[in-house]
Design a protein around this motif. Sequence first.
Motif, PDB file in Angstrom:
ATOM      1  N   SER A 204      -2.460  14.113  -1.352  1.00 52.54           N
ATOM      2  CA  SER A 204      -1.937  13.246  -2.407  1.00 52.54           C
ATOM      3  C   SER A 204      -2.970  12.251  -2.914  1.00 52.54           C
ATOM      4  CB  SER A 204      -0.707  12.485  -1.896  1.00 52.54           C
ATOM      5  OG  SER A 204      -1.053  11.671  -0.790  1.00 52.54           O
ATOM      6  N   GLN A 205      -4.096  12.120  -2.215  1.00 55.99           N
ATOM      7  CA  GLN A 205      -5.123  11.183  -2.648  1.00 55.99           C
ATOM      8  C   GLN A 205      -6.492  11.701  -2.245  1.00 55.99           C
ATOM      9  OE1 GLN A 205      -4.043   7.545  -0.688  1.00 55.99           O
ATOM     10  NE2 GLN A 205      -4.509   8.301   1.346  1.00 55.99           N
ATOM     11  N   ALA A 206      -7.519  11.109  -2.863  1.00 60.25           N
ATOM     12  CA  ALA A 206      -8.888  11.529  -2.583  1.00 60.25           C
ATOM     13  C   ALA A 206      -9.367  10.942  -1.266  1.00 60.25           C
ATOM     14  CB  ALA A 206      -9.804  11.096  -3.722  1.00 60.25           C
ATOM     15  N   THR A 207     -10.479  11.472  -0.763  1.00 58.78           N
ATOM     16  CA  THR A 207     -11.100  10.955   0.448  1.00 58.78           C
ATOM     17  C   THR A 207     -12.605  10.868   0.237  1.00 58.78           C
ATOM     18  OG1 THR A 207     -11.437  11.294   2.817  1.00 58.78           O
ATOM     19  CG2 THR A 207     -11.305  13.267   1.456  1.00 58.78           C
ATOM     20  N   SER A 208     -13.220   9.888   0.856  1.00 58.00           N
ATOM     21  CA  SER A 208     -14.672   9.735   0.759  1.00 58.00           C
ATOM     22  C   SER A 208     -15.397  10.445   1.902  1.00 58.00           C
ATOM     23  CB  SER A 208     -15.043   8.242   0.770  1.00 58.00           C
ATOM     24  OG  SER A 208     -14.596   7.622   1.972  1.00 58.00           O
ATOM     25  N   HIS A 209     -14.633  10.931   2.871  1.00 54.51           N
ATOM     26  CA  HIS A 209     -15.259  11.584   4.026  1.00 54.51           C
ATOM     27  C   HIS A 209     -15.911  12.898   3.620  1.00 54.51           C
ATOM     28  CE1 HIS A 209     -16.013  12.919   8.090  1.00 54.51           C
ATOM     29  NE2 HIS A 209     -15.387  14.048   7.825  1.00 54.51           N
ATOM     30  N   ARG A 210     -17.089  13.143   4.163  1.00 52.76           N
ATOM     31  CA  ARG A 210     -17.758  14.426   4.029  1.00 52.76           C
ATOM     32  C   ARG A 210     -18.313  14.808   5.400  1.00 52.76           C
ATOM     33  NH1 ARG A 210     -15.425  13.588   0.108  1.00 52.76           N
ATOM     34  NH2 ARG A 210     -16.053  13.762  -2.080  1.00 52.76           N
ATOM     35  N   GLY A 211     -18.290  16.073   5.688  1.00 53.66           N
ATOM     36  CA  GLY A 211     -18.843  16.531   6.956  1.00 53.66           C
ATOM     37  C   GLY A 211     -17.805  17.201   7.833  1.00 53.66           C
TER      38      GLY A 211
ATOM     39  N   ALA B 272     -13.921  22.440  10.636  1.00 54.26           N
ATOM     40  CA  ALA B 272     -14.294  22.758   9.268  1.00 54.26           C
ATOM     41  C   ALA B 272     -15.174  21.638   8.737  1.00 54.26           C
ATOM     42  CB  ALA B 272     -13.058  22.937   8.383  1.00 54.26           C
ATOM     43  N   ARG B 273     -15.855  21.931   7.646  1.00 57.99           N
ATOM     44  CA  ARG B 273     -16.703  20.936   7.001  1.00 57.99           C
ATOM     45  C   ARG B 273     -16.090  20.596   5.640  1.00 57.99           C
ATOM     46  NH1 ARG B 273     -21.614  21.175   4.204  1.00 57.99           N
ATOM     47  NH2 ARG B 273     -21.537  23.447   4.264  1.00 57.99           N
ATOM     48  N   LEU B 274     -15.856  19.318   5.394  1.00 58.77           N
ATOM     49  CA  LEU B 274     -15.337  18.857   4.109  1.00 58.77           C
ATOM     50  C   LEU B 274     -16.532  18.631   3.188  1.00 58.77           C
ATOM     51  CD1 LEU B 274     -13.004  17.991   2.340  1.00 58.77           C
ATOM     52  CD2 LEU B 274     -13.008  15.770   3.452  1.00 58.77           C
ATOM     53  N   VAL B 275     -16.647  19.447   2.144  1.00 58.00           N
ATOM     54  CA  VAL B 275     -17.847  19.429   1.306  1.00 58.00           C
ATOM     55  C   VAL B 275     -17.633  18.743  -0.033  1.00 58.00           C
ATOM     56  CG1 VAL B 275     -18.835  21.477   2.385  1.00 58.00           C
ATOM     57  CG2 VAL B 275     -17.317  21.749   0.418  1.00 58.00           C
ATOM     58  N   ASP B 276     -16.376  18.612  -0.465  1.00 51.89           N
ATOM     59  CA  ASP B 276     -16.136  17.996  -1.766  1.00 51.89           C
ATOM     60  C   ASP B 276     -14.669  17.626  -1.877  1.00 51.89           C
ATOM     61  OD1 ASP B 276     -16.654  17.050  -4.307  1.00 51.89           O
ATOM     62  OD2 ASP B 276     -16.539  19.007  -5.285  1.00 51.89           O
ATOM     63  N   CYS B 277     -14.372  16.716  -2.794  1.00 50.64           N
ATOM     64  CA  CYS B 277     -12.996  16.322  -3.092  1.00 50.64           C
ATOM     65  C   CYS B 277     -12.834  16.364  -4.600  1.00 50.64           C
ATOM     66  CB  CYS B 277     -12.726  14.924  -2.545  1.00 50.64           C
ATOM     67  SG  CYS B 277     -11.043  14.357  -2.779  1.00 50.64           S
ATOM     68  N   GLY B 278     -11.975  17.241  -5.087  1.00 47.84           N
ATOM     69  CA  GLY B 278     -11.814  17.420  -6.520  1.00 47.84           C
ATOM     70  C   GLY B 278     -10.852  16.411  -7.130  1.00 47.84           C
ATOM     71  N   LYS B 279     -10.713  16.479  -8.434  1.00 44.46           N
ATOM     72  CA  LYS B 279      -9.772  15.624  -9.161  1.00 44.46           C
ATOM     73  C   LYS B 279      -8.356  16.190  -9.032  1.00 44.46           C
ATOM     74  CE  LYS B 279     -10.325  18.025 -13.586  1.00 44.46           C
ATOM     75  NZ  LYS B 279      -8.960  18.536 -13.642  1.00 44.46           N
TER      76      LYS B 279
ATOM     77  N   VAL C 132       5.757  20.264  -4.918  1.00 42.17           N
ATOM     78  CA  VAL C 132       4.473  19.800  -4.381  1.00 42.17           C
ATOM     79  C   VAL C 132       3.740  18.929  -5.404  1.00 42.17           C
ATOM     80  CG1 VAL C 132       4.194  21.724  -2.781  1.00 42.17           C
ATOM     81  CG2 VAL C 132       3.403  21.974  -5.133  1.00 42.17           C
ATOM     82  N   SER C 133       4.490  18.242  -6.236  1.00 35.86           N
ATOM     83  CA  SER C 133       3.874  17.464  -7.320  1.00 35.86           C
ATOM     84  C   SER C 133       2.963  16.348  -6.817  1.00 35.86           C
ATOM     85  CB  SER C 133       4.965  16.872  -8.218  1.00 35.86           C
ATOM     86  OG  SER C 133       5.834  16.038  -7.464  1.00 35.86           O
ATOM     87  N   LYS C 134       3.155  15.904  -5.574  1.00 38.66           N
ATOM     88  CA  LYS C 134       2.291  14.858  -5.007  1.00 38.66           C
ATOM     89  C   LYS C 134       0.990  15.424  -4.450  1.00 38.66           C
ATOM     90  CE  LYS C 134       3.992  11.956  -2.146  1.00 38.66           C
ATOM     91  NZ  LYS C 134       4.751  11.416  -0.990  1.00 38.66           N
ATOM     92  N   TRP C 135       1.022  16.659  -3.982  1.00 37.31           N
ATOM     93  CA  TRP C 135      -0.118  17.242  -3.277  1.00 37.31           C
ATOM     94  C   TRP C 135      -0.983  18.046  -4.249  1.00 37.31           C
ATOM     95  CZ3 TRP C 135       4.832  16.999  -1.281  1.00 37.31           C
ATOM     96  CH2 TRP C 135       4.981  16.183  -0.160  1.00 37.31           C
ATOM     97  N   VAL C 136      -1.752  17.342  -5.057  1.00 41.24           N
ATOM     98  CA  VAL C 136      -2.505  18.003  -6.127  1.00 41.24           C
ATOM     99  C   VAL C 136      -4.004  17.693  -6.084  1.00 41.24           C
ATOM    100  CG1 VAL C 136      -0.519  18.142  -7.675  1.00 41.24           C
ATOM    101  CG2 VAL C 136      -1.972  16.099  -7.721  1.00 41.24           C
ATOM    102  N   VAL C 137      -4.476  17.006  -5.039  1.00 45.58           N
ATOM    103  CA  VAL C 137      -5.899  16.679  -4.928  1.00 45.58           C
ATOM    104  C   VAL C 137      -6.544  17.630  -3.927  1.00 45.58           C
ATOM    105  CG1 VAL C 137      -7.605  14.921  -4.325  1.00 45.58           C
ATOM    106  CG2 VAL C 137      -5.469  14.259  -5.466  1.00 45.58           C
ATOM    107  N   PRO C 138      -7.475  18.486  -4.358  1.00 43.42           N
ATOM    108  CA  PRO C 138      -8.066  19.464  -3.435  1.00 43.42           C
ATOM    109  C   PRO C 138      -9.192  18.876  -2.586  1.00 43.42           C
ATOM    110  CG  PRO C 138      -8.924  19.814  -5.655  1.00 43.42           C
ATOM    111  CD  PRO C 138      -7.923  18.694  -5.751  1.00 43.42           C
ATOM    112  N   TRP C 139      -9.031  18.975  -1.270  1.00 45.90           N
ATOM    113  CA  TRP C 139     -10.110  18.688  -0.335  1.00 45.90           C
ATOM    114  C   TRP C 139     -10.749  20.035  -0.027  1.00 45.90           C
ATOM    115  CZ3 TRP C 139      -8.308  14.632   3.846  1.00 45.90           C
ATOM    116  CH2 TRP C 139      -7.813  13.494   3.184  1.00 45.90           C
TER     117      TRP C 139
END
Length: 289
Positions: free
Chosen positions: A28-35, A51-58, A84-91
């Motif tokens: 539901s929101q973005a994250t600044s974490h990478r790695g 897993a490795r978090l490589v990007d966070c989309g709009k 799922v209208s809240k869960w729209v931010v791809p990690w």
Amino acid sequence: MIVKRGLIIDEPWIGHILEGRKDWEMRSQATSHRGWFGLIRKGSGLVVGLARLVDCGKALSPSEMIASQDHHRIPDSMIRSGAVSKWVVPWKLANIQPLEHPVSYEHKSGAVIWVLFSDEVSTRLAEALEATSTIACNTIATPSPTLDTSLVMKASGHPTTDASFRQQTPAAPAHPLPEAPRHLLGRSLITGGNLRNSHFYIGDFLDKFPADSIGGSSKEDAGSRDITVDWGGPSTVMTDIDRTKRMFRKRGWVRQFFLASGAREGDTVVVNASAPYHVHVHVERGSNS
């Protein structure tokens, strides 16, 4: 590499990730974490993968969600219904590694999104990651016994360095884990009253459920063990069964289940089990639907 945090993910989504079918975790929101981070199966107390978090989309629109289903695996019907209208931010994930031996951890109170691991758990996960990476490197470095790579590269006119060959070699495909077999527990005809009141009855096959998952009419008299209900939504439901009402005690999810599946009067809810305390429900169309 130290793995200091983990993310709790419910079924069926974590299963899709571990089996190589899903590389976007929708939030539901973005994250600044990478790695690197740990993949925690909800309710298990276990880190079951890395897993490795490589990007966070709009945030994605419904049409963008539908167009990217190969990444997140959310059904079209759930997207269109707004479930799922809240869960729209791809990690966006990469290097997904299931753990052969899951690692237990202590879930501290207050952890909402990220779970912070103790030094001991971080060390064990780092060791697991290092072991996996070593196996992967050894696999890549081992030449095929039936292929002289230098001859292939010379014939094609390309350099014959190891790095060049690895660049030309596609990664091995992921092999999904086999799904647990399911058996039918029963069917429940959907009535107008079921649709209006967001419930369905399971009394006709109540004896197919474990006895300790069946309780009385009040929460104080609930069954001693919950059933996990997988209805295809973003999270499963943990509930016991109310014997007097002949239905699952928790009913808040049923409205979304009906909406997501487009249920109508005359359709049928089909209940299958993949384990004694894990059931799956879906809607089967009636003859007039």
